[in-house]
Design an enzyme around this catalytic site. Structure first.
Site, short mmCIF file in Angstrom:
data_model
loop_
_atom_site.label_atom_id
_atom_site.label_comp_id
_atom_site.label_asym_id
_atom_site.label_seq_id
_atom_site.Cartn_x
_atom_site.Cartn_y
_atom_site.Cartn_z
N ARG A 226 0.84 -1.20 0.00
CA ARG A 226 0.00 0.00 0.00
C ARG A 226 0.87 1.25 0.00
NH1 ARG A 226 -3.10 -2.63 4.74
NH2 ARG A 226 -4.69 -3.81 3.64
N PHE A 242 -11.60 -5.44 -5.49
CA PHE A 242 -11.54 -6.32 -4.30
C PHE A 242 -11.02 -5.49 -3.11
CE2 PHE A 242 -10.47 -8.80 -8.12
CZ PHE A 242 -11.45 -9.78 -8.11
N ASP A 264 -16.08 -3.85 -4.47
CA ASP A 264 -16.10 -5.15 -3.77
C ASP A 264 -17.51 -5.71 -3.92
OD1 ASP A 264 -14.08 -6.41 -1.35
OD2 ASP A 264 -16.15 -7.18 -1.47
N SER A 265 -17.62 -7.03 -4.03
CA SER A 265 -18.96 -7.61 -4.18
C SER A 265 -19.74 -7.58 -2.87
CB SER A 265 -18.85 -9.05 -4.70
OG SER A 265 -18.02 -9.78 -3.83
N ALA A 291 -20.64 -1.58 -4.87
CA ALA A 291 -20.84 -2.98 -4.48
C ALA A 291 -21.18 -3.75 -5.74
CB ALA A 291 -21.97 -3.09 -3.46
N CYS A 351 -2.82 -14.20 -3.39
CA CYS A 351 -2.51 -14.63 -2.02
C CYS A 351 -2.72 -16.13 -1.86
CB CYS A 351 -3.33 -13.83 -1.01
SG CYS A 351 -5.09 -14.03 -1.22
N1 SAH Z 1 -7.39 -5.61 -0.97
C1 SAH Z 1 -7.98 -5.84 0.30
C2 SAH Z 1 -8.16 -7.31 0.63
C3 SAH Z 1 -8.97 -8.08 -0.39
S1 SAH Z 1 -9.74 -9.47 0.27
C4 SAH Z 1 -7.17 -5.14 1.39
O1 SAH Z 1 -6.11 -4.57 1.11
O2 SAH Z 1 -7.60 -5.15 2.53
C5 SAH Z 1 -10.73 -9.96 -1.05
C6 SAH Z 1 -12.04 -9.20 -1.22
O3 SAH Z 1 -12.60 -9.59 -2.46
C7 SAH Z 1 -13.11 -9.49 -0.17
O4 SAH Z 1 -13.49 -8.29 0.46
C8 SAH Z 1 -14.30 -10.06 -0.97
O5 SAH Z 1 -15.57 -9.57 -0.52
C9 SAH Z 1 -14.02 -9.56 -2.35
N2 SAH Z 1 -14.56 -10.38 -3.45
C10 SAH Z 1 -14.58 -11.73 -3.55
N3 SAH Z 1 -15.08 -12.10 -4.75
C11 SAH Z 1 -15.38 -10.96 -5.42
C12 SAH Z 1 -15.92 -10.69 -6.72
N4 SAH Z 1 -16.25 -11.66 -7.55
N5 SAH Z 1 -16.08 -9.40 -7.08
C13 SAH Z 1 -15.72 -8.39 -6.24
N6 SAH Z 1 -15.23 -8.60 -5.01
C14 SAH Z 1 -15.05 -9.86 -4.60
#
Ligand code: SAH
Length: 407
Positions: A226, A242, A264-265, A291, A351
């Site tokens: 970050r 995400f 984010d979904s 969302a 990850c």
């Molecule tokens: N980048 C974030 C961590 C990501 S964790 C950070 O720095 O904190 C992964 C995220 O992806 C979760 O919040 C989950 O809700 C989201 N997610 C999972 N599948 C998804 C999709 N198909 N579309 C959008 N978001 C999604």
């Protein structure tokens, strides 16, 4: 304490300090009969309770290690290669070493930062245990029955070692303990109690929802990445896919981005990112959160972004899902690469522990080729120093990322 005797030759990995004993390596337990050819040992009726401490010995009875017993493919998680009692002082010593390391790398005892991982399982010679610190509260997570069994002793040792830095210990293991062990564990405070949940990461504030959030409430492992993103943000139009709690979004706002869109979904995540932006940049209209499904958003968006972050959840939770996961990484990267502006920068991550650095790089390479874009690798990213990799346990390496410059 019961002794687990290994088959001849199966001691090699322990002699190299690898901290796991697999079920297939066990010859017999104490004075029980070894399995007959073609049969398997019955671990359920071997006289050891899951979570109990056991000694491990080679075929000649020579001591090798002491650790937590659990039924599964890994039957012993090693705590020590010395024949020592695993009592309060043991936990205090291990936690003190972990704390000293966090002070040395500058994430603890730092007025601008009180958010860090204090214990990273095998990386800190404590297999099965994760402890994240958020200000005065630690969130402790057990991934093994043994760590669950010892949770109260560990929490007490933690408070003592942290010597005034910590007041509360929240235990959050409902979803991380093996469900077959049927422990029926509920989340809750082991020590103290608080609703104060604002933590500081590199001078930025974050609400940490340890009650309902994913993992321990925050993705501590992206801190350094970050920071790097912040330095690329000035004047850019940023898309944070995400986003979860919006870590990357908040840093790019501070870095001077022209606009930041977070996707984010989960509606809950969108609510969290909005709260975190408001906490740091009240009333700042540069940010907007959506969302939406990431794949749908990428399909429908225009070509207005010149800094895109892709930090999806682990596409491969197990080795079996690998091929499918690699396709997923290629697909999502291809979609972003097709739309990113010329001169744009892509921060892309995986990850999944099951996906190697090389495999991830190949997936992104394929995405570049399919999108027909020229790309330079500017940085190769990984997990930060407070998520250390035990050199004898390379499986501990999981986070990898690439920063690409797109012509
Ligand atoms: N980048 C974030 C961590 C990501 S964790 C950070 O720095 O904190 C992964 C995220 O992806 C979760 O919040 C989950 O809700 C989201 N997610 C999972 N599948 C998804 C999709 N198909 N579309 C959008 N978001 C999604």
């Amino acid at each position: 304490m019961k002794t687990v005797y290994l088959k001849k030759g199966k001691e090699d990995s322990l002699l190299r300090f690898h901290p796991w004993v697999f079920s297939g390596a066990v010859h017999h337990i104490d004075n029980q009969r070894p399995a007959q050819p073609g049969q398997q040992l019955d671990f359920r009726h071997c006289g050891i309770e899951e979570g109990e401490m056991v000694r491990v010995a080679d075929a000649n009875g020579k001591f090798l290690a002491v650790g937590h017993w659990q039924i599964g493919s890994i039957v012993v998680r090693v705590l020590s290669f010395c024949d020592e009692p695993i009592v309060a002082q043991f936990w205090k010593n291990r936690l003190q070493v972990a704390l000293d390391a966090r002070i040395a790398i500058g994430v603890a005892d730092n007025p601008a930062n009180d958010t860090y991982r204090l214990v990273h399982g095998e990386g800190d010679n404590l297999p099965g245990l994760v402890i994240d610190v958020y200000g005065k509260t630690a969130v402790m997570q057990a991934h093994s029955v043994g760590m669950h069994t010892d949770r109260l002793t560990i929490a007490q040792a933690l408070i003592e070692v942290m010597d005034g830095r910590l007041e509360n210990v929240y235990y959050k293991s409902e979803t991380t303990l093996p469900y077959k062990a049927e422990l029926g564990q509920e989340n809750g405070f082991l020590i103290g109690q608080t609703n104060e949940n604002i933590a500081l990461e590199n001078g930025l504030k974050f609400h940490i929802d340890w009650f309902r959030g994913q993992k321990t409430g925050f993705f501590v492992d992206q801190r350094d990445n970050r920071s790097l993103l912040e330095h690329y943000s000035k004047g850019r139009r940023v898309l944070n896919m995400f986003c979860y709690t919006g870590g990357f979004s908040v840093y790019s706002m501070r870095g001077g981005a022209e606009l930041v869109h977070s996707v984010d979904s989960s509606a809950k995540a969108v609510e969290l990112v909005n709260r975190n932006i408001e906490l740091n940049f009240p009333g700042d209209s540069r940010h907007k959160a959506f969302a939406e499904d990431a794949f749908k958003f990428l399909d429908e968006m225009g070509d207005g972004y010149d800094l895109i972050i892709l930090d999806p959840p682990a596409f491969a939770k197990h080795k079996d899902a690998l091929r499918h996961a690699l396709k997923g990484y290629t697909k999502i990267n291809q979609k972003a690469l097709e739309k990113i502006r010329p001169g744009g920068i892509l921060f892309t991550f995986s990850c999944s522990q099951a996906v190697s650095k090389e495999q991830f790089r190949t997936a992104v390479f394929t995405a570049c080729a399919l999108a027909g874009r020229r790309a330079r690798i500017l940085h190769q990213l990984h997990q930060p120093a407070d998520h250390p990799i035990n050199i004898y346990h390379p499986e501990g390496e999981y986070l990898k990322g690439l920063v690409l410059y797109i012509e």
